[in-house]
Design an enzyme around this catalytic site. Structure first.
Site, PDB file in Angstrom:
ATOM      1  N   ASP A   1      46.861  33.557 -56.820  1.00 25.17           N
ATOM      2  CA  ASP A   1      46.616  34.845 -56.440  1.00 25.17           C
ATOM      3  C   ASP A   1      47.237  35.265 -54.985  1.00 25.17           C
ATOM      4  O   ASP A   1      47.078  34.705 -54.189  1.00 25.17           O
ATOM      5  CB  ASP A   1      45.195  35.363 -56.272  1.00 25.17           C
ATOM      6  N   HIS A   2      48.113  36.208 -55.001  1.00 28.16           N
ATOM      7  CA  HIS A   2      48.752  36.809 -53.619  1.00 28.16           C
ATOM      8  C   HIS A   2      49.388  35.554 -53.074  1.00 28.16           C
ATOM      9  O   HIS A   2      49.087  35.258 -51.683  1.00 28.16           O
ATOM     10  CB  HIS A   2      47.708  37.292 -52.452  1.00 28.16           C
TER      11      HIS A   2
ATOM     12  N   GLY B   1      42.106  44.870 -56.245  1.00 33.75           N
ATOM     13  CA  GLY B   1      41.222  45.518 -55.378  1.00 33.75           C
ATOM     14  C   GLY B   1      40.467  46.387 -56.544  1.00 33.75           C
ATOM     15  O   GLY B   1      40.108  47.527 -56.153  1.00 33.75           O
TER      16      GLY B   1
ATOM     17  N   ASP C   1      36.883  39.786 -57.360  1.00 25.47           N
ATOM     18  CA  ASP C   1      36.562  38.799 -56.385  1.00 25.47           C
ATOM     19  C   ASP C   1      35.246  39.384 -55.630  1.00 25.47           C
ATOM     20  O   ASP C   1      34.237  38.659 -55.795  1.00 25.47           O
ATOM     21  CB  ASP C   1      37.687  38.600 -55.312  1.00 25.47           C
TER      22      ASP C   1
HETATM   23  O1  TD3 Z   1      43.277  39.610 -55.562  1.00 27.49           O
HETATM   24  N1  TD3 Z   1      42.206  40.128 -55.400  1.00 27.49           N
HETATM   25  C1  TD3 Z   1      40.990  39.075 -55.284  1.00 27.49           C
HETATM   26  C2  TD3 Z   1      41.242  38.638 -53.733  1.00 27.49           C
HETATM   27  C3  TD3 Z   1      40.864  39.755 -52.727  1.00 27.49           C
HETATM   28  C4  TD3 Z   1      39.920  39.531 -51.586  1.00 27.49           C
HETATM   29  O2  TD3 Z   1      38.740  40.149 -51.903  1.00 27.49           O
HETATM   30  C5  TD3 Z   1      41.791  41.349 -55.848  1.00 27.49           C
HETATM   31  O3  TD3 Z   1      42.754  42.194 -56.156  1.00 27.49           O
HETATM   32  C6  TD3 Z   1      40.305  41.703 -56.134  1.00 27.49           C
HETATM   33  O4  TD3 Z   1      39.945  42.294 -55.105  1.00 27.49           O
HETATM   34  P1  TD3 Z   1      38.336  42.977 -54.849  1.00 27.49           P
HETATM   35  O5  TD3 Z   1      38.251  42.848 -53.311  1.00 27.49           O
HETATM   36  O6  TD3 Z   1      38.161  44.544 -55.472  1.00 27.49           O
HETATM   37  O7  TD3 Z   1      37.574  41.992 -55.869  1.00 27.49           O
HETATM   38 ZN    ZN Z   2      44.569  41.290 -54.840  1.00 26.80          ZN
END
Ligand code: TD3
Ligand code: ZN
Length: 305
Positions: free
Chosen positions: A81-82, A210, A254
């Protein structure tokens, strides 16, 4: 079984639903996520951030996910992820990740294209799926002007060009969500019209980051048990259903699992003051994480609800 994200996204496309990508950094989260997927007979993506890899150790985290994923009777992908650099992506591939995200969304368009294209070339050579991101994730109310909002949310024409020029397998779009537990001050809303316009121009699966729901009962429960996360707010289930109708095929969460963990641990310790066995404490956390994950999986599968 462990498979690629591409294969899982094809199943989602065929079935007209979205697959969950849940983040893990340990045994308990991994088990709870895979148990939720098994119980709902739904493929799942196990995502790990670079920070999670640093926390657990890359070899350990890979082995944990492979160990539970290989035994599972449903498709499981291990996804970075990212990923922020070519080095980090290549390292993940070397350690058994079947899917990677290269996130250069904070760089100028041409640079984002350039690095994404490079990652695609390397990853595709070894059958690994690639996700990239265009646009910036920032709460819709955090944009100081309409101009700024237009500049940061994903532009549909740019999205078309980006996918054509890079050859990515999946594209993360910015339509008003943001990471973390404080997504909206006012009414929680996504730019669904923009999503439709992107969908009309782009022919790869679209990804929503997100996207945690930040369930009220978890937030209230944590606050009542001594926590302090006032004002936390996420994406409502109905907005997610609408996004799935308009072509979102992967939805990341997450924060919701972190909230589930925290609520369960606070509650368990309060209700069981004499217990000090980590296995008992963490088992209660796994149960709650699994419950929250099952709810999310069902929201994203119109055929199951
Ligand atoms: O990539 N992620 C997970 C990591 C983000 C840190 O929380 C997301 O897009 C999910 O984001 P979220 O905060 O809405 O669970
Ligand atoms: Zn994310």
């Amino acid at each position: 079984m462990i498979t690629t994200m591409k294969e899982i996204l094809e199943m989602a496309e065929k079935g007209g639903f979205a697959v969950s990508a849940f983040n893990t950094s340990n045994i308990e989260l991994t088990r709870a996520i895979i148990d939720a997927a098994i119980e709902t007979e739904t493929p799942v993506i196990i995502a790990t951030s670079e920070k999670a890899i640093d926390y657990a150790g890359i070899d350990c985290l890979s082995k944990v996910v492979h160990s539970f994923g290989e035994k599972a009777p449903i498709p499981v992908a291990l996804h970075l992820d990212h990923g922020k650099s070519l080095e980090s992506v290549v390292r993940a591939i070397r350690y058994g990740w079947t899917s990677v995200m290269i996130d250069a969304s904070d760089r100028p368009f041409e640079e984002n294209v350039e690095i994404t294209r490079k990652v695609v070339q390397i990853a595709h050579a070894v059958g690994v799926t690639v996700e990239a991101e265009l646009g910036r994730l920032k709460g819709i109310e955090d944009y100081v002007s309409v101009d700024e909002r237009e500049a940061f949310l994903t532009d549909p024409d740019d999205a078309k060009r980006f996918v054509e020029e890079t050859g990515v397998d999946a594209l993360a779009v910015a339509i008003g969500t943001s990471h973390g537990a404080y997504k909206f001050k006012g009414e929680p809303k996504l730019d669904l019209k923009r999503l439709e316009e992107i969908r009309d121009r782009v022919n790869v699966p679209l990804v929503l980051h997100g996207a945690s729901g930040v369930p009220g009962e978890l937030v209230d429960g944590i606050n009542e048990l001594g926590g302090d996360i006032k004002g936390a707010r996420g994406v409502p289930d109905d907005e997610l259903r609408e996004a799935v109708k308009r072509g979102i095929r992967k939805v990341n969460a997450d924060t919701d699992l972190r909230l589930a963990f925290t609520y369960a641990v606070r509650r368990f310790l309060k209700e069981n003051p004499a217990v000090f066995d980590p296995r008992k404490i963490l088992s209660s956390a796994m149960d709650e994480i699994k419950r929250v994950a099952i709810h999310r999986i069902k929201v994203l599968r119109p055929d199951l609800e």
